[in-house]
Design a protein around this motif. Structure first.
Motif, PDB file in Angstrom:
ATOM      1  N   GLU A  29       0.873  -1.171   0.000  1.00  0.00           N
ATOM      2  CA  GLU A  29       0.000   0.000   0.000  1.00  0.00           C
ATOM      3  C   GLU A  29       0.908   1.217   0.000  1.00  0.00           C
ATOM      4  N   ASN A  30       0.806   2.060  -0.999  1.00  0.00           N
ATOM      5  CA  ASN A  30       1.712   3.211  -1.115  1.00  0.00           C
ATOM      6  C   ASN A  30       1.156   4.423  -0.378  1.00  0.00           C
ATOM      7  N   ARG A  31       1.775   4.737   0.761  1.00  0.00           N
ATOM      8  CA  ARG A  31       1.366   5.930   1.514  1.00  0.00           C
ATOM      9  C   ARG A  31       2.362   7.081   1.333  1.00  0.00           C
ATOM     10  N   LEU A  32       3.298   6.908   0.391  1.00  0.00           N
ATOM     11  CA  LEU A  32       4.235   7.989   0.067  1.00  0.00           C
ATOM     12  C   LEU A  32       3.540   9.000  -0.851  1.00  0.00           C
ATOM     13  N   ASP A  33       4.242  10.105  -1.148  1.00  0.00           N
ATOM     14  CA  ASP A  33       3.679  11.044  -2.124  1.00  0.00           C
ATOM     15  C   ASP A  33       4.326  10.865  -3.500  1.00  0.00           C
ATOM     16  N   LYS A  34       5.030   9.711  -3.659  1.00  0.00           N
ATOM     17  CA  LYS A  34       5.665   9.402  -4.950  1.00  0.00           C
ATOM     18  C   LYS A  34       5.340   7.965  -5.336  1.00  0.00           C
ATOM     19  N   PRO A  35       5.369   7.625  -6.629  1.00  0.00           N
ATOM     20  CA  PRO A  35       5.132   6.223  -7.011  1.00  0.00           C
ATOM     21  C   PRO A  35       6.244   5.326  -6.478  1.00  0.00           C
ATOM     22  N   THR A  36       5.940   4.053  -6.282  1.00  0.00           N
ATOM     23  CA  THR A  36       6.955   3.101  -5.841  1.00  0.00           C
ATOM     24  C   THR A  36       6.610   1.724  -6.394  1.00  0.00           C
ATOM     25  N   GLU A  65      10.214   0.106 -15.010  1.00  0.00           N
ATOM     26  CA  GLU A  65      10.869   0.723 -16.181  1.00  0.00           C
ATOM     27  C   GLU A  65      11.008  -0.269 -17.327  1.00  0.00           C
ATOM     28  N   ILE A  66      11.101  -1.548 -17.024  1.00  0.00           N
ATOM     29  CA  ILE A  66      11.321  -2.547 -18.082  1.00  0.00           C
ATOM     30  C   ILE A  66      10.181  -3.540 -18.155  1.00  0.00           C
ATOM     31  N   GLU A  67       9.702  -3.985 -17.022  1.00  0.00           N
ATOM     32  CA  GLU A  67       8.740  -5.082 -17.006  1.00  0.00           C
ATOM     33  C   GLU A  67       7.298  -4.561 -17.041  1.00  0.00           C
ATOM     34  N   PRO A  68       6.352  -5.400 -17.435  1.00  0.00           N
ATOM     35  CA  PRO A  68       4.935  -5.022 -17.373  1.00  0.00           C
ATOM     36  C   PRO A  68       4.406  -5.162 -15.945  1.00  0.00           C
ATOM     37  N   THR A  69       5.084  -4.528 -15.015  1.00  0.00           N
ATOM     38  CA  THR A  69       4.728  -4.574 -13.603  1.00  0.00           C
ATOM     39  C   THR A  69       4.337  -3.151 -13.223  1.00  0.00           C
ATOM     40  N   PRO A  70       3.310  -2.952 -12.381  1.00  0.00           N
ATOM     41  CA  PRO A  70       2.839  -1.579 -12.192  1.00  0.00           C
ATOM     42  C   PRO A  70       3.765  -0.720 -11.354  1.00  0.00           C
ATOM     43  N   SER A  71       3.795   0.567 -11.672  1.00  0.00           N
ATOM     44  CA  SER A  71       4.327   1.594 -10.797  1.00  0.00           C
ATOM     45  C   SER A  71       3.141   1.991  -9.923  1.00  0.00           C
ATOM     46  N   ILE A  72       3.282   1.772  -8.629  1.00  0.00           N
ATOM     47  CA  ILE A  72       2.142   1.941  -7.722  1.00  0.00           C
ATOM     48  C   ILE A  72       2.068   3.392  -7.265  1.00  0.00           C
ATOM     49  N   LYS A  73       0.998   4.060  -7.633  1.00  0.00           N
ATOM     50  CA  LYS A  73       0.872   5.504  -7.370  1.00  0.00           C
ATOM     51  C   LYS A  73       0.499   5.750  -5.908  1.00  0.00           C
ATOM     52  N   PRO A  74       0.744   6.964  -5.426  1.00  0.00           N
ATOM     53  CA  PRO A  74       0.365   7.305  -4.049  1.00  0.00           C
ATOM     54  C   PRO A  74      -1.105   6.990  -3.807  1.00  0.00           C
ATOM     55  N   GLY A  75      -1.401   6.339  -2.711  1.00  0.00           N
ATOM     56  CA  GLY A  75      -2.782   5.985  -2.379  1.00  0.00           C
ATOM     57  C   GLY A  75      -3.235   4.666  -2.971  1.00  0.00           C
ATOM     58  N   GLU A  76      -2.481   4.126  -3.928  1.00  0.00           N
ATOM     59  CA  GLU A  76      -2.864   2.851  -4.537  1.00  0.00           C
ATOM     60  C   GLU A  76      -2.180   1.672  -3.834  1.00  0.00           C
ATOM     61  N   SER A  77      -2.656   0.471  -4.147  1.00  0.00           N
ATOM     62  CA  SER A  77      -1.989  -0.712  -3.605  1.00  0.00           C
ATOM     63  C   SER A  77      -1.919  -1.796  -4.679  1.00  0.00           C
ATOM     64  N   TYR A  78      -1.068  -2.796  -4.442  1.00  0.00           N
ATOM     65  CA  TYR A  78      -0.873  -3.872  -5.419  1.00  0.00           C
ATOM     66  C   TYR A  78      -0.472  -5.130  -4.665  1.00  0.00           C
ATOM     67  N   SER A 110      16.508   5.531  -5.825  1.00  0.00           N
ATOM     68  CA  SER A 110      16.733   6.670  -4.927  1.00  0.00           C
ATOM     69  C   SER A 110      15.920   6.532  -3.640  1.00  0.00           C
ATOM     70  N   GLN A 111      14.951   5.612  -3.598  1.00  0.00           N
ATOM     71  CA  GLN A 111      14.180   5.417  -2.373  1.00  0.00           C
ATOM     72  C   GLN A 111      14.866   4.443  -1.403  1.00  0.00           C
ATOM     73  N   ILE A 112      15.856   3.706  -1.914  1.00  0.00           N
ATOM     74  CA  ILE A 112      16.485   2.667  -1.092  1.00  0.00           C
ATOM     75  C   ILE A 112      17.275   3.252   0.088  1.00  0.00           C
ATOM     76  N   PRO A 113      18.157   4.265  -0.148  1.00  0.00           N
ATOM     77  CA  PRO A 113      18.896   4.800   1.014  1.00  0.00           C
ATOM     78  C   PRO A 113      17.970   5.460   2.034  1.00  0.00           C
ATOM     79  N   GLN A 114      16.738   5.756   1.651  1.00  0.00           N
ATOM     80  CA  GLN A 114      15.808   6.383   2.598  1.00  0.00           C
ATOM     81  C   GLN A 114      15.041   5.348   3.413  1.00  0.00           C
TER      82      GLN A 114
END
Lengths: 228, 228, 228
Positions: C7-14, C32-45, C65-69
């Protein structure tokens, strides 16, 4: 017997070293130590040695400062038919040369199109390529469902690059031209100067990444496509 | 049983850690964690432990900031005669300690003679040595045609160094003091803190380099000379 | 079958990638390569795949860039009872996640308590942690005399870390989820993205360090305590 005629059209001396494939001292191409010539501008020289070992090698200029400017390339020795002891010939045999660049105006994580002169040594790399291209310009490696694919990683950069294949685990079949047996993996560390050959059966249809695992590595990324 | 008396003539506390050769906690030399003494200026202490394993080790100060200033060295345990199960004793047995330095005034690719105080940690190294010397000051490793030579690489720097031997492929016989079997190679990645022993038959007369494979590595280069 | 609802509770896709455990292309989490979704803020997968292989893995955000965070963690698959072919179950099974940080105000070798925003990529790391803590805040790994302990090193930083165990040599039992046999060692190089499992019998009572071997590594240090 391999015969390579090197003609120097640069304005500086150069020489040619084939990394691996032990050869006689005057054919190894490191003039600072060996009795091998430093080839002056306008001159040429013939390197000659047996390709006694099948495997993945590379060549580069003996002068290390000429390497980041392009004087390097893969050097692949294929086995004779009678050296194929068992083992299926792969359906596709790909070579991926890993490089890193230290470019004046470039910031890690951004690409600004332009022409840049790389710094002499890649000690603070900010740009990474596979076969000279950065993602998303890297080319897909195509294979077919059920077929075996081989990938030969060659690292001629000044750092290790840990390469990860998605969607398929793989077998490490050769390290620096020498066979390895019964080693399975999903993330292989290719150190500077090393060559690692992996093989796997294409059993997962789709488009999948092959990438370096460092966070700033996004551009050292390719993809392999398994099609029906 | 090894007995080492450490007499501290520095003006700061120190201690001694022998890397490898597991030993009792109060003899391992890391005072921050173990009940082992921090040896004050003017004091001395006796370390005592069995050399239960033949192989390549090294010693260094427990305080990491004292290491780049010289408080380290190789620690080699030779086998007893009755531990030599088969295997020829090498004609020459060389130790190559790899180090890197972060020196204030030095630029990568240039050597200006002088006296420099190395920075506390070698995070931006600009100088590389083998046994304390940079090429072309490194000493040749002499061997004789037909004889076996052993080289023990020891890396006590803060980076991996990929070492490449010219003119001869080699066998990796030991990693960190533990034997390895049937591994042939031409470029071996020696990670920080690791020791890798290689052996090869001297079958290629001449003067050949042993070098790190990074482009700025030119000075982490030695040579081996095979003479008739 | 593993079922993970993100469940994406960030303000960026993940997105979520589990490193290793080859899975179908639309469950692998690299949009970026696979037919796998970029999960938008508020969405879940829901990610769903078989845990077909026992071993040490990790998960992280597809956006590097989200990994070191903080968007990463260990992912351990334990064997079924009928997969335990011989081999003693360890008394303790520890996971050590190695990380490095590039923090604006921090100097290598000093810790100033405070809140820092890590830079996007850890290219000039000045801070190192095991399971999110720096020495001396790292927790001890407790074991008992005569018992077997397993340590699973996971490196999701952008450099190799050479890990050294004091007081005990160890056996490398698994690399990246694949078993290894008859490999003994005292200093193991864990490359970026790799996982290495080691085991040893606790036979040396006391409090002993486990540390990275780089001179500035002092804070990538833990301890294991063998008690009677």
């Amino acid at each position: 017997m391999v015969r390579i005629e090197l003609e120097n059209r640069l304005d500086k001396p150069t020489s040619l070293h084939v990394h691996g494939l032990s050869k006689l001292v005057f054919q190894d191409g490191i003039p600072e130590i060996e009795p091998t010539p430093s080839i002056k501008p306008g001159e040429s020289y013939v390197y000659q040695f047996p390709a006694w070992q099948a495997g993945t090698f590379f060549y580069h200029a003996g002068d290390p400062s000429q390497i980041p400017q392009g004087l390097l390339g893969p050097f692949i020795v294929l086995p004779n038919e009678n050296q194929l002891t068992g083992g299926e010939i792969p359906y596709r045999d790909y070579v991926l040369v890993l490089q890193q660049w230290d470019i004046p105006q470039e910031k890690i994580g951004e690409i600004t199109p332009g022409v840049y002169k790389p710094r002499k040594f890649d000690t603070a790399p900010n740009f990474f390529t596979i076969n000279g291209k950065a993602f998303p310009e890297t080319e897909g490696l195509r294979t077919k469902y059920g077929k075996k694919i081989r990938i030969r990683f060659i690292n001629k950069s000044s750092a290790s690059h840990s390469m990860h294949v998605h969607g398929h685990d793989f077998q490490v079949v050769s390290v620096n031209g020498f066979p390895r047996y019964n080693i399975y993996d999903d993330t292989i560390n290719v150190a500077s100067g090393q060559r690692i050959d992996i093989e796997f059966l294409s059993i997962n249809p789709g488009s999948l990444p092959i990438n370096g695992t460092k966070t700033f590595h996004k551009r050292i990324m390719g993809k392999h496509q398994v099609v029906w």
